[in-house]
Design a protein around this motif. Sequence first.
Motif: not given
Length: 218
Positions: A179-189
């Motif tokens: 299981v490969i955990f990636g960089t967190p993703v954020e919702l942009g403004p």
Amino acid sequence: MIENKPLRRVAAMVLAGVARAITGVRPIWQGCAPSKRQRIYFANHASHGDFILLSTCLPPEERQRTRAVAGADYWRKNRIRHVLARDLLNTVLVERTGAERAQDPMAIMLGALEEGHSLIIFPEGTRNMTGEPLLPFRSGLYNLAFARPDVELVPCWIENMSRVLPKGAFLPVPLLCRVIFGTPVELGPDEDRHVFLQRAQHALLELNPEHQRSLNHG
């Protein structure tokens, strides 16, 4: 309904041990590290064992407070499945078909987040039985990101689980999994829903080793 938390802890430990024994699963923290932050882990979906494998890769404390979101239509199909999902696996059951919904799935998931749980979700909405690496993402991930921007969104690629427990199989096939955990993703403004979902899908696909190999040999 069983409210015996020690029983659930024992069940989680047993399932994690079985998952490790069959798959030798190991986590690859490629874009982030284990954290006590509340998170939504979003992953590809090809097997009913996906959430068990992902959960197994989490540190014990995080595993205890992380609940998988699963389709009520499957897990309520018979009493045994329902008891397993509700009382031992502690899943968050949502009704995926609009005509059958007695409760809003978003309200159920947000309720679990309000209680302090982290979630495991599968944005494709159903198991991917096609030859494509991912199905289009449904709106749930965007809605959760919009409603709870404080919760970290972590993409997770589950490798090989579709071969360990293919559709229709009762017994798992021993194969190595990761299981490969990636960089967190954020919702942009003010980010458009479709743009965000495509970006989140791309972030998940980038973790797929086969996708990386195809790019390198393309």
